[in-house]
Design a protein around this motif. Structure first.
Motif, short mmCIF file in Angstrom:
data_model
loop_
_atom_site.label_atom_id
_atom_site.label_comp_id
_atom_site.label_asym_id
_atom_site.label_seq_id
_atom_site.Cartn_x
_atom_site.Cartn_y
_atom_site.Cartn_z
N PRO A 1 0.83 -1.07 0.01
CA PRO A 1 -0.10 -0.01 0.06
C PRO A 1 0.79 1.13 -0.10
O PRO A 1 0.59 2.25 -0.79
N LEU A 2 2.13 1.25 0.81
CA LEU A 2 2.65 2.39 0.89
C LEU A 2 3.48 2.81 -0.48
O LEU A 2 3.32 3.90 -0.95
N LEU A 3 4.09 1.76 -0.98
CA LEU A 3 4.99 1.97 -1.96
C LEU A 3 4.00 2.39 -3.38
O LEU A 3 4.45 3.07 -4.27
N ARG A 4 2.84 1.62 -3.47
CA ARG A 4 1.87 2.08 -4.34
C ARG A 4 1.71 3.45 -4.46
O ARG A 4 1.50 4.03 -5.42
N ARG A 5 1.47 4.04 -3.12
CA ARG A 5 1.14 5.57 -3.18
C ARG A 5 2.18 6.22 -3.61
O ARG A 5 2.21 7.28 -4.32
N ILE A 6 3.40 5.84 -3.24
CA ILE A 6 4.78 6.51 -3.56
C ILE A 6 5.04 6.69 -5.07
O ILE A 6 5.27 7.48 -5.62
N VAL A 7 4.77 5.27 -5.56
CA VAL A 7 4.83 5.36 -7.15
C VAL A 7 3.92 6.11 -7.92
O VAL A 7 4.31 6.91 -8.81
N ALA A 8 2.56 6.15 -7.28
CA ALA A 8 1.71 6.97 -7.97
C ALA A 8 2.09 8.50 -7.76
O ALA A 8 2.03 9.55 -8.87
N CYS A 9 2.40 9.02 -6.35
CA CYS A 9 2.63 10.23 -6.37
C CYS A 9 4.02 10.73 -7.19
O CYS A 9 4.01 11.75 -7.74
N GLY B 1 5.16 9.44 -9.92
CA GLY B 1 4.57 9.27 -11.32
C GLY B 1 4.06 10.71 -11.86
O GLY B 1 4.22 11.31 -12.92
N LEU B 2 3.16 11.06 -10.88
CA LEU B 2 2.26 12.31 -11.40
C LEU B 2 3.05 13.56 -11.19
O LEU B 2 3.20 14.38 -11.91
N THR B 3 3.93 13.62 -10.26
CA THR B 3 4.76 14.70 -9.93
C THR B 3 5.85 14.75 -11.09
O THR B 3 6.21 15.92 -11.84
N ASN B 4 6.41 13.79 -11.65
CA ASN B 4 7.42 13.74 -12.52
C ASN B 4 6.48 14.02 -14.26
O ASN B 4 7.21 14.84 -14.76
N PHE B 5 5.31 13.87 -14.23
CA PHE B 5 4.84 13.76 -15.38
C PHE B 5 4.62 15.42 -15.67
O PHE B 5 4.65 16.00 -16.68
N SER B 6 4.01 16.16 -14.34
CA SER B 6 3.67 17.32 -14.48
C SER B 6 4.85 18.15 -14.58
O SER B 6 4.84 19.21 -15.40
N SER B 7 5.98 17.94 -13.84
CA SER B 7 7.08 18.78 -13.85
C SER B 7 7.79 18.70 -15.10
O SER B 7 8.57 19.67 -15.56
N SER B 8 7.85 17.41 -15.79
CA SER B 8 8.52 17.38 -17.16
C SER B 8 7.93 18.36 -18.13
O SER B 8 8.89 18.66 -19.10
N GLY B 9 6.66 18.39 -18.12
CA GLY B 9 6.21 19.46 -18.98
C GLY B 9 6.77 21.02 -19.01
O GLY B 9 6.93 21.66 -19.82
#
Length: 276
Positions: A223-231, A233-241
């Motif tokens: 549960p914890l690692l799954r949330r870290i991966v999602a967080c 991923g979303l952060t990297n996606f937005s910041s890369s743009g």
């Protein structure tokens, strides 16, 4: 493994070599991260689409080979991965200033180098993160990680400012050449590590797909690692743009963008004057 008493990692020969290599490498990464987009905009006149494509190619390898890279690195000697990784990145990056000096630099070459360096970095990062426990004792790992993280954070803060000074003095292509030197020094430091790494036993290896599936299942099932991966991923996606277009925005809105012909090698200007 013989090592100094706990709390004296600065007297630990192998750790010092790893720390110096990692520090020089991360500073070099900051230099090229600043200089390469600037070179694309100022020297090659890259537009928004080309800058987005460049940013995508820089990180595409993490998406394509990130999962099998960890399993592959477990099958190799990590010291060798680090040394060859730094040397390979140095050689690839050095082609950019060489092509610039020969007046042959193109955006396609920048794309190829960015993607190639990204692929090598995937393996380098995996090996770098897992090498420390092999050269220090278990009760020194947290201290070693803290020192490595301190130098990396210093590079994140000081690196861009230092890169801007280098670009101002030398120009972006020669700043990338400095990065190649940094990678070469990193490989030299790591090669001086005395620890004899045990070669992985081929008989103990399981199929690559099995190891990838188990690792992915563990991360997604926690549960914890799954949330870290999602967080993450979303952060990297937005910041890369944002970062893909930041250099283009800063250069064009500041009014300092110059036509590609001004930056042509045949203009006879020095690298320092081109940086201005």
């Amino acid at each position: 493994m013989t090592s100094p008493r706990p709390g004296s990692l600065w007297r630990h020969h192998d750790f010092r070599q790893l720390w110096m290599g990692d520090t020089v490498s991360v500073f070099g990464a900051q230099f090229v991260g600043f200089a390469m987009p600037l070179m694309a905009v100022q020297l090659l006149g890259a537009d928004a689409f080309e800058m987005g494509l460049l940013a995508a190619l820089e990180s595409l390898a993490f998406l394509l080979i990130g999962l099998p890279a960890g399993a592959w690195v477990d099958r190799w000697r990590k010291k060798r991965v680090l040394v060859l990784g730094d040397l390979s990145r140095a050689a690839l990056l050095l082609t950019l200033p060489v092509a610039w000096l020969l007046d042959a630099l193109t955006m396609w070459q920048v794309y190829v180098v960015a993607f190639g360096v990204g692929c090598i970095t995937v393996f380098f990062d995996v090996a770098n993160q897992s090498y420390l426990p092999e050269i220090v004792d278990g009760d020194q790992i947290s201290d070693g990680n803290g020192k490595l993280q301190a130098s990396q954070q210093a590079a994140f803060v000081v690196g861009p400012a230092a890169a801007s000074v280098l670009v101002r003095l030398l120009g972006s292509p020669l700043t990338i050449a400095v990065t190649s030197v940094c990678m070469g020094l990193s490989s030299l430091f790591v090669s001086r590590i005395r620890h004899e790494e045990q070669a992985p036993d081929p008989e103990a290896r399981r199929p690559l797909v099995t190891e990838i599936r188990e690792g992915l299942g563990f991360v997604l099932g926690h549960p914890l690692l799954r949330r870290i991966v999602a967080c993450t991923g979303l952060t990297n996606f937005s910041s890369s743009g944002i970062f893909a277009l930041f250099v283009l925005y800063a250069v064009t809105t500041s009014g300092s963008r110059r036509p590609p012909s001004v930056w042509c090698c045949r203009s006879g200007r020095s690298a320092a004057s081109w940086a201005r």
